[in-house]
Design a protein around this motif. Structure first.
Motif, short mmCIF file in Angstrom:
data_model
loop_
_atom_site.label_atom_id
_atom_site.label_comp_id
_atom_site.label_asym_id
_atom_site.label_seq_id
_atom_site.Cartn_x
_atom_site.Cartn_y
_atom_site.Cartn_z
N ASN A 113 6.60 1.55 7.99
CA ASN A 113 6.51 0.09 8.07
C ASN A 113 5.07 -0.42 8.01
O ASN A 113 4.84 -1.62 8.18
CB ASN A 113 7.15 -0.42 9.37
N ALA A 114 4.11 0.47 7.81
CA ALA A 114 2.70 0.09 7.86
C ALA A 114 2.34 -0.86 6.72
O ALA A 114 2.69 -0.63 5.56
CB ALA A 114 1.82 1.33 7.79
N ILE A 115 1.64 -1.93 7.08
CA ILE A 115 1.23 -2.95 6.11
C ILE A 115 -0.26 -3.25 6.30
O ILE A 115 -0.73 -3.39 7.43
CB ILE A 115 2.06 -4.24 6.28
N ILE A 116 -0.97 -3.37 5.21
CA ILE A 116 -2.38 -3.78 5.23
C ILE A 116 -2.42 -5.19 4.63
O ILE A 116 -2.19 -5.37 3.44
CB ILE A 116 -3.28 -2.84 4.40
N GLY A 117 -2.67 -6.17 5.49
CA GLY A 117 -2.55 -7.55 5.04
C GLY A 117 -1.08 -7.82 4.75
O GLY A 117 -0.24 -7.79 5.63
N SER A 118 -0.75 -8.06 3.49
CA SER A 118 0.65 -8.24 3.09
C SER A 118 1.10 -7.14 2.13
O SER A 118 2.16 -7.24 1.51
CB SER A 118 0.83 -9.61 2.42
N VAL A 119 0.30 -6.07 2.03
CA VAL A 119 0.58 -4.97 1.10
C VAL A 119 1.01 -3.74 1.88
O VAL A 119 0.35 -3.35 2.85
CB VAL A 119 -0.67 -4.63 0.25
N LYS A 120 2.10 -3.12 1.49
CA LYS A 120 2.53 -1.89 2.14
C LYS A 120 1.46 -0.82 1.99
O LYS A 120 0.83 -0.71 0.93
CB LYS A 120 3.85 -1.40 1.54
N LEU A 121 1.27 -0.04 3.04
CA LEU A 121 0.22 0.97 3.03
C LEU A 121 0.34 1.91 1.84
O LEU A 121 -0.66 2.27 1.21
CB LEU A 121 0.24 1.78 4.34
N LYS A 122 1.56 2.29 1.50
CA LYS A 122 1.76 3.23 0.40
C LYS A 122 1.31 2.65 -0.95
O LYS A 122 1.06 3.40 -1.90
CB LYS A 122 3.22 3.67 0.32
N ASN A 123 1.20 1.32 -1.01
CA ASN A 123 0.77 0.67 -2.26
C ASN A 123 -0.67 0.17 -2.20
O ASN A 123 -1.17 -0.37 -3.19
CB ASN A 123 1.69 -0.53 -2.57
N PHE A 124 -1.31 0.36 -1.06
CA PHE A 124 -2.67 -0.16 -0.89
C PHE A 124 -3.66 0.76 -1.60
O PHE A 124 -3.57 1.99 -1.51
CB PHE A 124 -3.02 -0.24 0.60
N PRO A 125 -4.65 0.20 -2.32
CA PRO A 125 -5.64 1.03 -3.03
C PRO A 125 -6.52 1.80 -2.05
O PRO A 125 -7.21 1.20 -1.21
CB PRO A 125 -6.45 0.01 -3.83
N LEU A 126 -6.48 3.12 -2.13
CA LEU A 126 -7.25 3.96 -1.24
C LEU A 126 -8.64 4.23 -1.80
O LEU A 126 -8.83 4.26 -3.02
CB LEU A 126 -6.53 5.30 -1.02
N PRO A 127 -9.62 4.42 -0.92
CA PRO A 127 -10.96 4.81 -1.39
C PRO A 127 -10.90 6.13 -2.14
O PRO A 127 -9.96 6.92 -1.97
CB PRO A 127 -11.75 4.95 -0.08
N GLU A 128 -11.90 6.39 -2.95
CA GLU A 128 -11.93 7.64 -3.71
C GLU A 128 -11.94 8.85 -2.77
O GLU A 128 -12.50 8.81 -1.68
CB GLU A 128 -13.19 7.69 -4.60
N ASN A 129 -11.31 9.92 -3.24
CA ASN A 129 -11.26 11.20 -2.51
C ASN A 129 -10.46 11.15 -1.21
O ASN A 129 -10.57 12.05 -0.38
CB ASN A 129 -12.68 11.71 -2.22
N ILE A 130 -9.67 10.07 -0.99
CA ILE A 130 -8.82 10.00 0.19
C ILE A 130 -7.37 9.87 -0.26
O ILE A 130 -7.01 8.95 -1.00
CB ILE A 130 -9.18 8.80 1.09
N LYS A 131 -6.54 10.81 0.18
CA LYS A 131 -5.12 10.75 -0.11
C LYS A 131 -4.38 10.21 1.11
O LYS A 131 -4.84 10.37 2.24
CB LYS A 131 -4.60 12.14 -0.48
N LEU A 132 -3.24 9.59 0.87
CA LEU A 132 -2.50 8.94 1.95
C LEU A 132 -2.12 9.91 3.05
O LEU A 132 -2.26 9.61 4.24
CB LEU A 132 -1.25 8.26 1.38
N ALA A 133 -1.66 11.09 2.69
CA ALA A 133 -1.26 12.09 3.69
C ALA A 133 -2.45 12.49 4.57
O ALA A 133 -2.32 12.67 5.78
CB ALA A 133 -0.68 13.32 3.01
N GLN A 134 -3.61 12.62 3.94
CA GLN A 134 -4.82 12.97 4.69
C GLN A 134 -5.23 11.85 5.64
O GLN A 134 -5.65 12.11 6.77
CB GLN A 134 -5.97 13.26 3.71
N LEU A 135 -5.10 10.60 5.17
CA LEU A 135 -5.44 9.45 5.99
C LEU A 135 -4.56 9.40 7.24
O LEU A 135 -5.06 9.20 8.35
CB LEU A 135 -5.25 8.16 5.17
N LYS A 136 -3.26 9.60 7.06
CA LYS A 136 -2.33 9.57 8.19
C LYS A 136 -2.65 10.67 9.19
O LYS A 136 -2.70 10.44 10.41
CB LYS A 136 -0.89 9.72 7.69
#
Length: 315
Positions: free
Chosen positions: A187-210
């Protein structure tokens, strides 16, 4: 609602004193009662904190070891209990603290029956259940500080990784306030964008971030305890935010220790941290969070662990 309110804090230890200090610094309430069995300790803490008042907003702080002085408090934070030792889990504190809490609740029911009770003592989820079972007041008026601080830590870390303001990070840490807590990433949201759709910084993957951010959250308290022996400042501000939401009827949403709604299908009577609306009556609405299969399993696991521990109480 007026903030000219009487607030009680039970326990003049590191956390209790820090809460009173934070109440003064944030100008929450008008009269604060610090209760401690050793009155001299409470007197010393109130005198020290009272010296800040001429530099801040006017309010009154009183030290006491008499429960009668807590009468007419709108909300009372309970912080007493044995200190968590280095390497000791919150659940291992349980038996040492349950008996203390039951005695406190008996006295609060007698002298402050209408106050909202905010449990802070660890393990907070189980001791909140102990308090709810022991009190005569409505269960919505007894809740724990839960994973408010853990959620705050996670939002800060995620915001730091994504280079966005933490106030735009919407994700809750739920379950046990302890080793089995987890983030509701689905259910994570950044602003109004779901986290899974949010543009991540270079060299960072979503699984690693979590993984990285939750590791920091889970290890934070243990690291602080290892280095200085206890935690107090962070939890104090988290508690003051909850107190403020009650006395000013702000109806803000926090992850606090409550009995779960039946929709979660958990162990009967289990108290753990879930998002709730906090207002003048305490817990005014318990939200039903949509969880994915993995998150449901984690919540059920936490529920069973907490329920099993509660059943082992000997106090």
């Amino acid at each position: 609602m007026s903030n000219l309110t009487k607030i009680g804090v039970i326990g003049a230890g590191n956390v209790g004193a820090a809460i009173v200090n934070a109440l003064v610094l944030r100008n929450v309430g008008k009269e604060i009662i610090l209760f401690n069995r050793d009155k001299d300790k409470a007197v010393a803490e109130t005198m020290d904190i009272d010296d800040t008042i001429p530099l801040l907003s006017e309010m009154t702080i009183k030290a006491t070891n008499d429960y009668k002085d807590l009468a007419k408090c709108s909300i009372i934070a309970v912080t007493v209990g044995a200190r968590q030792k280095e390497g000791e889990t919150r659940l291992e504190l349980l038996d040492r603290n349950a008996g203390i809490i039951k005695d406190i609740i008996k006295n609060l029911d007698k002298y402050a029956p209408n106050a909202v009770l905010l449990m802070v003592s660890n393990p907070v989820d189980i001791l909140t259940r102990v308090a709810q079972e022991a009190t005569k007041r409505d269960s919505n008026k007894v809740f724990g500080s839960g994973t408010v601080l853990d959620t705050s830590r996670l939002r800060f870390q995620v915001g730091k990784e994504l280079n966005v303001n933490r106030k735009n990070v919407h994700v809750h840490v739920i379950g046990e306030h302890g080793d089995s807590e987890f983030a509701v990433w689905s259910n994570a949201i950044i602003g109004s964008v779901k986290l899974k759709n949010f543009p991540l910084p270079e060299n960072i993957k979503l699984a690693q971030l979590k993984k990285k951010t939750m590791k920091i959250v889970k290890n934070r308290a243990y690291e602080i305890i290892q280095k200085k022996g206890y935690t107090n400042y962070g939890v104090a501000v988290a508690v003051v935010k909850l107190i403020q939401s009650v006395i000013r009827d702000e109806k803000k949403i926090f992850s606090v220790s409550v009995k779960a709604n039946e929709e979660y299908n958990l162990e009967k009577g289990t108290v753990l941290s879930l998002p709730c609306t906090i207002g003048n009556q305490g817990v005014e609405y318990r939200l039903n969070v949509t969880l994915n299969k993995k998150e449901k399993n984690l919540l059920q696991k936490a529920s069973k662990s907490l329920s099993d521990a509660y059943k082992e109480i000997k106090a």
